[in-house]
Design a protein around this motif. Sequence first.
Motif, PDB file in Angstrom:
ATOM      1  N   TRP A  91       0.821  -1.585  -0.267  1.00 46.83           N
ATOM      2  CA  TRP A  91       0.612   0.272   0.452  1.00 46.83           C
ATOM      3  C   TRP A  91       0.852   1.437   0.099  1.00 46.83           C
ATOM      4  CZ3 TRP A  91       0.991   3.272   3.778  1.00 46.83           C
ATOM      5  CH2 TRP A  91       1.599   2.974   5.146  1.00 46.83           C
ATOM      6  N   TRP A  92       1.808   1.217   0.483  1.00 48.22           N
ATOM      7  CA  TRP A  92       2.547   2.389   0.626  1.00 48.22           C
ATOM      8  C   TRP A  92       3.609   3.125  -0.760  1.00 48.22           C
ATOM      9  CZ3 TRP A  92       3.736  -2.707   2.550  1.00 48.22           C
ATOM     10  CH2 TRP A  92       4.171  -2.850   2.119  1.00 48.22           C
ATOM     11  N   ARG A  94       1.995   4.121  -3.470  1.00 50.77           N
ATOM     12  CA  ARG A  94       1.736   5.200  -3.705  1.00 50.77           C
ATOM     13  C   ARG A  94       2.311   6.658  -2.792  1.00 50.77           C
ATOM     14  NH1 ARG A  94      -2.205   3.305   0.048  1.00 50.77           N
ATOM     15  NH2 ARG A  94      -3.735   4.774   1.206  1.00 50.77           N
ATOM     16  N   GLU A 111       4.663  -4.524   8.201  1.00 46.77           N
ATOM     17  CA  GLU A 111       2.882  -5.071   7.788  1.00 46.77           C
ATOM     18  C   GLU A 111       3.446  -6.647   8.158  1.00 46.77           C
ATOM     19  OE1 GLU A 111       0.600  -3.992   6.081  1.00 46.77           O
ATOM     20  OE2 GLU A 111       1.106  -2.666   7.481  1.00 46.77           O
ATOM     21  N   GLU A 159      -1.593   6.084   8.794  1.00 49.24           N
ATOM     22  CA  GLU A 159      -1.579   4.449   7.434  1.00 49.24           C
ATOM     23  C   GLU A 159      -0.952   3.569   8.274  1.00 49.24           C
ATOM     24  OE1 GLU A 159      -3.881   2.313   4.477  1.00 49.24           O
ATOM     25  OE2 GLU A 159      -3.947   4.128   4.958  1.00 49.24           O
TER      26      GLU A 159
END
Length: 288
Positions: A91-92, A94, A111, A159
Motif C-alpha cells: 500500500w505504501w 503510492r 506489515e 496508515e
Amino acid sequence: MTQNQPGSGPTALRILLGSQLRRLREAKGVTREEAGHLIRGSESKISRMELGRVGFKERDVADLLTLYGVSDNQARSAVLDLVGTANEPGWWHRFNDILPSWFQAYVGLEEAAERIRTYEVQFVPGLLQTKEYAKAVVTAGSAGISAEEISRRVDVRLERQRVLDRPDGPVFWAVIDEAALRRPIGGAEVMRAQLEHLIEQMRQPNITVQVMPFDFGGHSAEGGAFSILRFPDRELPDVVYVEQLASALYLDKREDVDRYTEVMERLCAVSTTPDETVELLRTIADEF
C-alpha cells in the motif's frame, strides 16, 4: 513461507528470497563480484538483492541458482515461485515519491511482522503517535517542504498504525526513554494528548509500553534507538532496524540479532513495569 500466509508481505518475501540467495552464494564460496558479473550487474546489485531492497528478475535468480549449484527442479521452483509475489507493491507504494527506498523496506517489514520490539530515545514510537504529535515531529524534521507533503507524511504514519488493529497484527513492545516523554513536541497540549493516547493504547492486549527512567542512569542501549522484528515463518530471520539520518541498517546475521536482543532484554528488565508506566505517564501529563 507460503504466499497466502497471514501477515506475510512482499517486502518480507524479498528479504527471505535475498537471504536464501546469500546463504547459497556463501555456501558455494562465490563472491558478490562474481555473482554480479554473471547477471550482467555489479557487486552492489547483488548486495541490494540479498538485502531485499530491490525487485528480482526471474532470469537473474535462475542464473544465480545455476551458479550456486542448485540443479534440483523442485528446489529451483520453490525459489523461483517467490519471485513474482516478492515484486508486488504494498500500500505504501503510492507514497514512493515522499518515502525513501530504505524506509519503504521497513514499512513492509512492519506489515509482515509477528512481533516488533523497539527502543526509542527522542520520540514516541511512530506506531503510537497521535496525528497532532506526528505532524509536529514531521514539521520539525522537514524544513522547506510544502504543507501538502507534510500532510501526506503524516498520512503514511497513521496508515502504518492500522497494522496494530488487524486481527493478525503484531505484538508491539516499546521501551521509551523518559526524555522522549518530557520533550514538549508540539507544545504542552499536544504532549498531554499524546501521553493520554499512550495510556489508552496500552489497553490493547498486543501493546506493551515501558519507560527507561531518568533515575536509572547509564544503561546498555546508549548507542541509540533500534527495533527488532520477528516474522511468522521461522525460515525468515529476525531483522534489526537501526535508522540513521539519511539511511538505515538492516541486520539479520545471528550474532548481530543476538547482541541487540540481549540489549533489549536488559532494557526491559530495568524499565518501568506496565503499571508503573501508566502511573508515570499520568504524572508527566499532569505536569504538562
